[in-house]
Structure formats: structure tokens, C-alpha cells
Design an enzyme around this catalytic site. Structure first.
Site, PDB file in Angstrom:
ATOM      1  N   GLY A   1       0.936  -1.224   0.032  1.00  0.00           N
ATOM      2  CA  GLY A   1       0.043   0.163  -0.032  1.00  0.00           C
ATOM      3  C   GLY A   1       0.932   1.315   0.097  1.00  0.00           C
ATOM      4  O   GLY A   1       2.193   1.111   0.264  1.00  0.00           O
ATOM      5  N   ASN A   2       0.184   2.500  -0.149  1.00  0.00           N
ATOM      6  CA  ASN A   2       0.955   3.597  -0.368  1.00  0.00           C
ATOM      7  C   ASN A   2      -0.191   4.803  -0.217  1.00  0.00           C
ATOM      8  O   ASN A   2      -1.215   4.686  -0.821  1.00  0.00           O
ATOM      9  CB  ASN A   2       1.886   3.624  -1.587  1.00  0.00           C
ATOM     10  CG  ASN A   2       1.314   3.025  -2.783  1.00  0.00           C
ATOM     11  OD1 ASN A   2       0.669   3.630  -3.174  1.00  0.00           O
ATOM     12  ND2 ASN A   2       1.868   1.980  -3.142  1.00  0.00           N
TER      13      ASN A   2
ATOM     14  N   SER B   1       9.521   3.280  -1.296  1.00  0.00           N
ATOM     15  CA  SER B   1       9.352   1.950  -1.620  1.00  0.00           C
ATOM     16  C   SER B   1       9.899   0.894  -0.557  1.00  0.00           C
ATOM     17  O   SER B   1      10.774   1.304  -0.193  1.00  0.00           O
ATOM     18  CB  SER B   1       9.867   1.623  -2.949  1.00  0.00           C
ATOM     19  OG  SER B   1       9.539   0.260  -3.209  1.00  0.00           O
ATOM     20  N   GLY B   2       9.104   0.010  -0.185  1.00  0.00           N
ATOM     21  CA  GLY B   2       9.620  -1.097   0.604  1.00  0.00           C
ATOM     22  C   GLY B   2       9.821  -0.603   1.940  1.00  0.00           C
ATOM     23  O   GLY B   2      10.552  -1.408   2.800  1.00  0.00           O
TER      24      GLY B   2
ATOM     25  N   SER C   1       7.866   5.092  -3.897  1.00  0.00           N
ATOM     26  CA  SER C   1       6.812   3.854  -4.489  1.00  0.00           C
ATOM     27  C   SER C   1       6.839   3.430  -5.705  1.00  0.00           C
ATOM     28  O   SER C   1       6.921   4.329  -6.571  1.00  0.00           O
ATOM     29  CB  SER C   1       5.574   4.212  -3.830  1.00  0.00           C
ATOM     30  OG  SER C   1       4.506   3.236  -4.437  1.00  0.00           O
TER      31      SER C   1
ATOM     32  N   ASP D   1       4.519   2.146  -7.268  1.00  0.00           N
ATOM     33  CA  ASP D   1       3.013   2.588  -7.878  1.00  0.00           C
ATOM     34  C   ASP D   1       3.272   4.170  -8.124  1.00  0.00           C
ATOM     35  O   ASP D   1       2.143   4.745  -8.577  1.00  0.00           O
ATOM     36  CB  ASP D   1       2.035   2.399  -6.874  1.00  0.00           C
ATOM     37  CG  ASP D   1       1.909   0.909  -6.592  1.00  0.00           C
ATOM     38  OD1 ASP D   1       1.983   0.194  -7.724  1.00  0.00           O
ATOM     39  OD2 ASP D   1       1.555   0.339  -5.744  1.00  0.00           O
TER      40      ASP D   1
ATOM     41  N   HIS E   1      -3.671   3.893  -1.969  1.00  0.00           N
ATOM     42  CA  HIS E   1      -3.567   2.279  -2.277  1.00  0.00           C
ATOM     43  C   HIS E   1      -3.561   1.594  -1.415  1.00  0.00           C
ATOM     44  O   HIS E   1      -2.517   1.709  -0.509  1.00  0.00           O
ATOM     45  CB  HIS E   1      -2.689   2.290  -3.392  1.00  0.00           C
ATOM     46  CG  HIS E   1      -2.546   0.663  -3.945  1.00  0.00           C
ATOM     47  ND1 HIS E   1      -3.563  -0.093  -4.288  1.00  0.00           N
ATOM     48  CD2 HIS E   1      -1.354   0.138  -3.986  1.00  0.00           C
ATOM     49  CE1 HIS E   1      -3.227  -1.363  -4.667  1.00  0.00           C
ATOM     50  NE2 HIS E   1      -1.866  -1.156  -4.450  1.00  0.00           N
TER      51      HIS E   1
ATOM     52  N   HIS F   1      -4.322  -2.995   0.211  1.00  0.00           N
ATOM     53  CA  HIS F   1      -4.580  -4.342  -0.246  1.00  0.00           C
ATOM     54  C   HIS F   1      -5.548  -4.513   0.833  1.00  0.00           C
ATOM     55  O   HIS F   1      -5.681  -5.826   1.449  1.00  0.00           O
ATOM     56  CB  HIS F   1      -3.598  -5.205  -0.313  1.00  0.00           C
ATOM     57  CG  HIS F   1      -2.708  -4.938  -1.561  1.00  0.00           C
ATOM     58  ND1 HIS F   1      -2.100  -6.022  -2.209  1.00  0.00           N
ATOM     59  CD2 HIS F   1      -2.152  -3.945  -2.190  1.00  0.00           C
ATOM     60  CE1 HIS F   1      -1.323  -5.537  -3.149  1.00  0.00           C
ATOM     61  NE2 HIS F   1      -1.642  -4.155  -3.312  1.00  0.00           N
TER      62      HIS F   1
ATOM     63  N   ASP G   1     -23.575   7.147   1.276  1.00  0.00           N
ATOM     64  CA  ASP G   1     -22.975   8.188   1.876  1.00  0.00           C
ATOM     65  C   ASP G   1     -21.605   8.991   1.547  1.00  0.00           C
ATOM     66  O   ASP G   1     -21.249  10.289   1.608  1.00  0.00           O
ATOM     67  CB  ASP G   1     -22.971   8.073   3.682  1.00  0.00           C
ATOM     68  CG  ASP G   1     -24.284   8.379   4.311  1.00  0.00           C
ATOM     69  OD1 ASP G   1     -25.046   8.991   3.759  1.00  0.00           O
ATOM     70  OD2 ASP G   1     -24.453   7.621   5.193  1.00  0.00           O
TER      71      ASP G   1
ATOM     72  N   HIS H   1      -5.871  -7.250  -8.144  1.00  0.00           N
ATOM     73  CA  HIS H   1      -4.965  -6.438  -7.562  1.00  0.00           C
ATOM     74  C   HIS H   1      -5.557  -5.881  -6.251  1.00  0.00           C
ATOM     75  O   HIS H   1      -5.600  -6.591  -5.170  1.00  0.00           O
ATOM     76  CB  HIS H   1      -4.323  -5.203  -8.454  1.00  0.00           C
ATOM     77  CG  HIS H   1      -3.228  -4.548  -7.793  1.00  0.00           C
ATOM     78  ND1 HIS H   1      -2.319  -3.835  -8.473  1.00  0.00           N
ATOM     79  CD2 HIS H   1      -2.742  -4.542  -6.561  1.00  0.00           C
ATOM     80  CE1 HIS H   1      -1.537  -3.307  -7.480  1.00  0.00           C
ATOM     81  NE2 HIS H   1      -1.926  -3.597  -6.563  1.00  0.00           N
TER      82      HIS H   1
ATOM     83  N   TYR I   1     -25.940  17.750   5.269  1.00  0.00           N
ATOM     84  CA  TYR I   1     -25.349  16.931   6.449  1.00  0.00           C
ATOM     85  C   TYR I   1     -24.262  17.787   7.435  1.00  0.00           C
ATOM     86  O   TYR I   1     -23.629  18.534   6.636  1.00  0.00           O
ATOM     87  CB  TYR I   1     -24.689  15.832   5.749  1.00  0.00           C
ATOM     88  CG  TYR I   1     -24.207  14.605   6.837  1.00  0.00           C
ATOM     89  CD1 TYR I   1     -24.696  13.720   7.339  1.00  0.00           C
ATOM     90  CD2 TYR I   1     -22.621  14.955   7.012  1.00  0.00           C
ATOM     91  CE1 TYR I   1     -24.011  12.693   8.208  1.00  0.00           C
ATOM     92  CE2 TYR I   1     -22.250  13.954   7.961  1.00  0.00           C
ATOM     93  CZ  TYR I   1     -22.907  13.044   8.511  1.00  0.00           C
ATOM     94  OH  TYR I   1     -22.333  12.162   9.183  1.00  0.00           O
TER      95      TYR I   1
END
Ligand SMILES: [Zn+2]
Length: 234
Positions: free
Chosen positions: A27-28, A44-45, A73, A75, A94, A96, A119, A164, A216
């Protein structure tokens, strides 16, 4: 440079772990600067526990690093494509997260069964088409971004990337994180089935929160009735 943005992006990345939307380094989150010249993104990582604002990588709109010692990242190009096609998007998330990812793996949209989804999302959460082999081999991350943009709309700020996982957006960092958390909740509920929400109910719930005449939440101070008038009425 962009110290506040880096702090906010660091906190937003850590929030993914706090909300249990990611494990380890998956994720990122990225966000774009107010002048839309720079992107701040997770490196990244790197694990969320050790992440600091100094680790956040700042790039230009072409993906060249302008600040930071770590690799951005993988991505990044997906994020850049989304920012370039949607000028109102301020943050891309992003994850998972498991239930949303189940739908992505099934290549099934998340049907809108209730007001919890309505909503935040004005209908079903769409799925991208499958990428062609050439798209996967030539410029995978950019092709993923393009496939997301084919089905993304501002009033349904999430897309399931086929096989994915989810990419979620927002017009603010907190808005995008909020959307990612709600997405996982509605995916969890939708997996248990339901009946499609009637359009008038979908319309009412989405528009009372996000429409031009939304009502709202709390009114701004200057929209409230003056206290003296209220007292008289009572
Ligand atoms: Zn991923």
C-alpha cells in the site's frame, strides 16, 4: 521544502496500518502540493512503523525526485496519471484491504446495497478492465493509472484494480483516508449480500452530504440563526 505536506503524508500512510488496511510494506499514500507542482509519496519497501516525514519522497509531476534520499513507491506512475487526469484530486490511497481486494480479485464491482455506501459513493464501486500483456510488460504502473482513470469519477472516489486491489482518492488527505476506510467496511458488508439500493435513496444520501445543497453536518457560523432570534422563538 513542503515540510507540512510530508508530515501529513507520513501520518496518512501510518493511518493505513492503524485502520488495518495494509500489512508490512504493502500500500501507499501520496498527496499533491497546493500549487500541483509536486507529489509527496511513501518510499518503496519501507515499513509503516519506521516511517518518518523525512522518509517521504517529493517528486515533480514527471516523477523525478526533487527531495528525499529513498526510492519512491513503485506505484508512483499510477498516482501521477490519476493526478494528471483529475485536477481536483488532492490525495491517492492504495491499499490491499482484504474485503475490497476480494472483490478486485473476483473482478466484481461492489454493488451499492445501502446508505453506508451511498453516504460516500454515488453508486457501485467499479472494476478496471484487465490489462493487455503489452501494457503489463511495457509501462505497467502508468497503464494501471490509465485503466483506473477510464472508470474513475469524482462522485465514486474508488476503483478496484482487477486482480490487484483498491485505489481510492479524495479532494483532501483526510477525505481520501476516510473513503478508503469506508470502502473496506462496505466491501465487508456487501460480501454478505443485499438488495440494490433504490435510486431515490442513493440520491438522497449522497446529495445531502456532497451535493450543492448539502445539509449533512454542522452549519458554518454565519449560516446559523442568530442566538437572540432563537431565544425569542423559544
Ligand atoms: Zn498493490
Amino acid at each position: 521544502m513542503l515540510d507540512t505536506l510530508k508530515k501529513e503524508v507520513c501520518a496518512a500512510n501510518k493511518a493505513l496500518q492503524d485502520y488495518r488496511l495494509v500489512i508490512f510494506t504493502e500500500g501507499n499514500v501520496s498527496a499533491i502540493s497546493d500549487d500541483r507542482k509536486f507529489i509527496a509519496i511513501k518510499p518503496s519497501g519501507i515499513s509503516y512503523d519506521s516511517l518518518t516525514p523525512e522518509d517521504i519522497v517529493v517528486t515533480d509531476r514527471k516523477g523525478n525526485t526533487v527531495e528525499g534520499n529513498l526510492e519512491p513507491s513503485t506505484d508512483l506512475k499510477t498516482h501521477l496519471e490519476i493526478y494528471s487526469q483529475f485536477p481536483k484530486i488532492a490525495c491517492v490511497v492504495h491499499t490491499h484491504s482484504p474485503y475490497a481486494t476480494i472483490f478486485a480479485q473476483r473482478r466484481e464491482p461492489i454493488m451499492c446495497f445501502g446508505t453506508t455506501q451511498a453516504d460516500s459513493f454515488f453508486g457501485d464501486i467499479p472494476v478496471t478492465r484487465e490489462l493487455r500483456e503489452k501494457e503489463i510488460n511495457d509501462d505497467y504502473e502508468c497503464s494501471t493509472g490509465k485503466a483506473i482513470c477510464e472508470v474513475l469519477t469524482m462522485n465514486i472516489p474508488a476503483v478496484l484494480v482487477a486482480n490487484h486491489g483498491p485505489f481510492v482518492v479524495g479532494t483532501s488527505i483526510s477525505g481520501a483516508i476516510n473513503n478508503a476506510v469506508v470502502l473496506e467496511k462496505v466491501a465487508f458488508m456487501a460480501i454478505h449480500g443485499g438488495k440494490k439500493i433504490p435510486f431515490p435513496l442513493l440520491n438522497k444520501h449522497y446529495l445531502r452530504k456532497h451535493g450543492s445543497e448539502r445539509y449533512y453536518g454542522q452549519k458554518k457560523i454565519d449560516q446559523r440563526e442568530p442566538a437572540s432570534k432563537k431565544r425569542k422563538a423559544a
